[in-house]
Design an enzyme around this catalytic site. Structure first.
Site, PDB file in Angstrom:
ATOM      1  N   ALA A 206       0.619  -1.198   0.245  1.00 56.11           N
ATOM      2  CA  ALA A 206      -0.363  -0.428   0.032  1.00 56.11           C
ATOM      3  C   ALA A 206       0.717   1.403  -0.157  1.00 56.11           C
ATOM      4  CB  ALA A 206      -1.219   0.087   1.585  1.00 56.11           C
TER       5      ALA A 206
ATOM      6  N   TYR B  95       9.424 -13.229 -12.947  1.00 55.16           N
ATOM      7  CA  TYR B  95       8.478 -12.318 -12.736  1.00 55.16           C
ATOM      8  C   TYR B  95       7.164 -12.947 -13.227  1.00 55.16           C
ATOM      9  CZ  TYR B  95       4.931  -8.552 -12.606  1.00 55.16           C
ATOM     10  OH  TYR B  95       3.444  -7.479 -12.267  1.00 55.16           O
TER      11      TYR B  95
END
Length: 303
Positions: free
Chosen positions: A18, A158
Site C-alpha cells: 500500500a 516475474y
C-alpha cells in the site's frame, strides 16, 4: 452459501503493497469512498505519512510494517485489523517486486526473493485472511498481471511468479466452493500500469528500466479492485492490451511469442540505471525516489 459483499463505505479493507503504485491508488480511492483501511508494506515511515493524511480527511486507517514473504508478519496484519476494527471485509494482496534481466543472468537468491514477495506473499495473505472472511463473508482479491497468462522477456521470473499466483488463486477458489465458503475470490490482471514498479525492480541491465507502452493509469486498476470488493468477479483483465495479449497467448501462442520478443527493447530508457538494487531487499521510504507515489515515469515524465 450465498456471497454477500458490502458497499465500500461499510467495509474494512486490508491492502498489502500500500505504500506506492496500485496499492496506494487503491487505498486512496477506498479512502475517498469511506472505507476503513489497514495498510501494509515494508515502508513504515511512508505508511505512517499516508495514515496521517487520511486522518486529516476523517478516514480511519492503521499502518502495519510487514514483509509479506514472512508468514508471521502477515499474521500481524490480520491481527491489527481485528484489534482495531473487529473484522475484515476485503483483503487485497497487491505487494510485488520485479527483476529486469535475462533468466540465465539472474541469481537464484534474487529469483527466490522475488517469489517470496510475489507468490508466497499472496499465499500468506490469503491464508491469513481466510478465517475472518469465512466467518463474516467477504472478498479476497489477488493482483496478478497479464503475464499471469502471457510472458515478457527480461522479466521472466516475474512472469513465472504471476503464473503461480493465478494457479494458486484458481485452486483456492475451487476449494472454497467445496466448503461453500461465503468468500469471493478474484484475480485482477492488469496490463502495464504507470506506477513506480520499474524503479522498485532490481536491474541487471545497463539502462534505466521501463514498462512498455501503452500504460494505463493506476486508478483504473484501483477501480477494478474496488469493483471486485463489492461484486463477485472471478477474473478481471484491466486494459485493452491485457485482453489482447492473454487472448493471443491462448489462441495463437507462436505469434504471441514473437510479439513478446519485441518487448525486450521497449523496457528501458536510453540512460544508465538510477538504482540497480531497487527495492527487492530493502524498502525505500517517502522522499526517496518513487516511494509514497502512485505514478511512475510513464512515457517519460519525471517521477
Amino acid at each position: 452459501m450465498a456471497i454477500q459483499l458490502k458497499p465500500i463505505d461499510q467495509q474494512v479493507i486490508v491492502i498489502t503493497g500500500a505504500s506506492s503504485g496500485i496499492g496506494l491508488a487503491t487505498a486512496d480511492m477506498a479512502a475517498e469512498r469511506g472505507a476503513k483501511l489497514v495498510l501494509a508494506a515494508r515502508s513504515k515511515e511512508t505508511l505512517d505519512s499516508i495514515v496521517r493524511r487520511y486522518a486529516e480527511q476523517g478516514v480511519e486507517a492503521v499502518a502495519v510494517a510487514a514483509d509479506v514473504g514472512v508468514r508471521a508478519q502477515v499474521a500481524e496484519i490480520a491481527e491489527a485489523a481485528i484489534s482495531r476494527f473487529g473484522r475484515i471485509d476485503t483483503w487485497v494482496n497487491d505487494a510485488g517486486v520485479s527483476v529486469y534481466g535475462l533468466l540465465e543472468e539472474v541469481s537464484e537468491e534474487d529469483s527466490r526473493r522475488l517469489f517470496d514477495t510475489n507468490f508466497w506473499g499472496v499465499v500468506n495473505g490469503s491464508l491469513a485472511a481466510l478465517p475472518y472472511l469465512k466467518a463474516g463473508g467477504g472478498a479476497l482479491i489477488n493482483v496478478g498481471s497479464e503475464v499471469s497468462e502471457a510472458v515478457i522477456p527480461l522479466q521472466g521470473m516475474y512472469s513465472a511468479s504471476k503464473h503461480a499466483v493465478k494457479g494458486f488463486t484458481d485452486a483456492l477458489r475451487v476449494e472454497l466452493k467445496l466448503g461453500q465458503a461465503p468468500v469471493s475470490v478474484t484475480l485482477v490482471e492488469p496490463t502495464a500500469v504507470n506506477t513506480p514498479y520499474p524503479q522498485h525492480a532490481k536491474n541487471y541491465t545497463d539502462r534505466e528500466a521501463a514498462l512498455p507502452t501503452p500504460q494505463i493509469d493506476p486508478a483504473k486498476v484501483a477501480d477494478a479492485i474496488l469493483d471486485a470488493a463489492t461484486h463477485q468477479r472471478r477474473e478481471v483483465k484491466v486494459g485493452m492490451m491485457a485482453k489482447i495479449n492473454t487472448n493471443m497467448a491462448h489462441l495463437a501462442p507462436t505469434i504471441a511469442d514473437w510479439m513478446a520478443s519485441k518487448q525486450a527493447d521497449r523496457q528501458h530508457y536510453d540512460e544508465p540505471p538510477r538504482d540497480r538494487a531497487g527495492a527487492l531487499y530493502e524498502a525505500c521510504e517517502k522522499g526517496a525516489g518513487p516511494c509514497g507515489r502512485t505514478h511512475g515515469l510513464g512515457a517519460r515524465g519525471e517521477v
